[in-house]
Design an enzyme around this catalytic site. Structure first.
Site, mmCIF file in Angstrom:
data_model
loop_
_atom_site.group_PDB
_atom_site.id
_atom_site.type_symbol
_atom_site.label_atom_id
_atom_site.label_comp_id
_atom_site.label_asym_id
_atom_site.label_seq_id
_atom_site.Cartn_x
_atom_site.Cartn_y
_atom_site.Cartn_z
ATOM 1 N N HIS A 92 0.825 -1.208 0.000
ATOM 2 C CA HIS A 92 0.000 0.000 0.000
ATOM 3 C C HIS A 92 0.864 1.265 0.000
ATOM 4 C CE1 HIS A 92 -3.020 2.740 2.178
ATOM 5 N NE2 HIS A 92 -3.478 2.568 0.954
ATOM 6 N N GLU A 130 0.603 -0.514 -4.783
ATOM 7 C CA GLU A 130 -0.495 0.414 -5.063
ATOM 8 C C GLU A 130 0.041 1.817 -4.867
ATOM 9 O OE1 GLU A 130 -3.979 2.946 -3.488
ATOM 10 O OE2 GLU A 130 -2.021 2.537 -2.618
ATOM 11 N N ASP A 161 -1.045 6.206 -5.561
ATOM 12 C CA ASP A 161 -2.117 7.158 -5.874
ATOM 13 C C ASP A 161 -1.589 8.200 -6.848
ATOM 14 O OD1 ASP A 161 -3.985 6.220 -3.684
ATOM 15 O OD2 ASP A 161 -2.257 6.833 -2.471
ATOM 16 N N HIS A 181 -1.034 11.202 -2.184
ATOM 17 C CA HIS A 181 -2.329 10.777 -1.644
ATOM 18 C C HIS A 181 -3.256 11.925 -1.288
ATOM 19 C CE1 HIS A 181 -5.226 9.442 1.423
ATOM 20 N NE2 HIS A 181 -5.250 8.334 0.704
ATOM 21 N N GLU A 208 -4.021 3.837 -8.448
ATOM 22 C CA GLU A 208 -5.301 4.407 -8.018
ATOM 23 C C GLU A 208 -5.401 5.834 -8.525
ATOM 24 O OE1 GLU A 208 -6.302 4.524 -3.778
ATOM 25 O OE2 GLU A 208 -7.893 5.962 -4.254
HETATM 26 O O1 G3P Z 1 -6.569 1.241 -3.037
HETATM 27 C C1 G3P Z 1 -6.675 0.961 -1.697
HETATM 28 C C2 G3P Z 1 -6.484 2.192 -0.855
HETATM 29 O O2 G3P Z 1 -5.314 2.838 -1.274
HETATM 30 C C3 G3P Z 1 -7.647 3.134 -0.928
HETATM 31 O O3 G3P Z 1 -7.589 4.135 0.038
HETATM 32 O O4 G3P Z 1 -7.083 6.384 0.881
HETATM 33 O O5 G3P Z 1 -5.344 4.633 0.989
HETATM 34 O O6 G3P Z 1 -5.972 5.629 -1.195
HETATM 35 P P1 G3P Z 1 -6.437 5.228 0.178
HETATM 36 MG MG MG Z 2 -4.751 4.508 -2.539
#
Ligand code: G3P
Ligand code: MG
Length: 250
Positions: free
Chosen positions: A11, A38, A40, A53, A113
């Site tokens: 993450h 993952e 953002d 993020h 994401e």
């Molecule tokens: O994609 C899973 C997670 O990353 C979604 O929430 O706020 O951590 O981007 P966030």
């Molecule tokens: Mg995310």
């Protein structure tokens, strides 16, 4: 669709061990043997896709104010690591291009994401996918996800061959989730862990799409969720979850 998902996705890279969404975080995940990360993506004021993020710079950098109002040249040199630890003072906010270079070098998979600043849902997907489609051709190892349906719709339009994941937050599945998932032709359903009851897991299994759950850092929770039928996990400490799931389920 040839998507090959791992059991555990790092993450924001490996958020427990390095500043989130930085090249160092990607490298750390790779060093731990994590197969996918993952990240953002959002746009600066002048439309540069960056890995970040929050809507504001304040929490994770030496800067301040809205990303959407800041030009790339004004955030590229910010310290994006000291907030996490003194030894990360050299970390910067990566562009999408820099992050992808690092991931390709490491041979990892990517869940990108689309995390648009408010009002920029369509163009964030457009800019990110325009870049991605010029450098990423391994369909086994790419998943485009978003909470924003407009962003996923743009992804479907521009890069239909990349698998899409429907992110759903909150405490309950919205009533229309299957219609949305069908309309956006998604390959995975990505839910917050607090939402995943036995019934929810069964509903998603009946829908016959992999269920991915975020953010799971406790191995006992991962095992319990796996028993409910969860297929994959996003974790800040992916090595811990990988090791414990490998160690048996009971
Ligand atoms: O994609 C899973 C997670 O990353 C979604 O929430 O706020 O951590 O981007 P966030
Ligand atoms: Mg995310």
């Amino acid at each position: 669709m040839s998507l090959k998902l791992p059991k555990v996705i790092g993450h924001r890279g490996a958020k427990s061990y390095a500043p989130e969404n930085t090249v160092e975080s990607i490298r750390t995940a790779a060093g731990l043997g994590v197969e996918w990360v993952e990240l953002d993506v959002k746009l600066t004021a002048d439309n540069v896709p960056i890995i970040f993020h929050d809507e504001e710079l304040d929490r994770t950098t030496s800067g301040t104010g809205l990303v959407a109002a800041t030009r790339y040249e004004d955030l590229r040199d910010l310290d994006a690591g000291s907030w996490f630890g003194d030894s990360f003072v050299q970390c910067r906010i990566p562009t999408l291009e820099q992050a992808i270079d690092e991931i390709l070098k490491a041979g990892m998979g990517l869940n990108l994401e689309i995390k648009p600043c408010p009002g920029r849902e369509k163009e964030t997907a457009e800019v990110a996918l325009d870049y991605l489609s010029r450098c990423w051709d391994d369909l086994d190892k790419i998943l485009i996800s978003s909470f924003q349906h407009v962003s996923l719709e743009a992804a479907l339009d521009l890069a239909p061959d990349y698998a899409r994941g429907l992110l759903i937050g909150g405490l309950e599945l919205p009533e229309n989730w299957k219609n949305v998932a069908e309309y956006l032709d998604v390959s995975t359903i990505n839910l917050g862990s607090r939402m995943v009851t036995k019934q929810v897991a069964e509903d998603v299994m009946d829908f016959e799409k992999p269920l991915l759950v975020y953010t799971v850092n406790d191995p006992m929770e991962a095992k319990a969720l796996q028993r409910l039928g969860v297929d994959g996990f996003f974790s800040d400490c992916p090595d811990v979850i990988i090791e414990n799931l490998a160690g048996g389920l009971n």
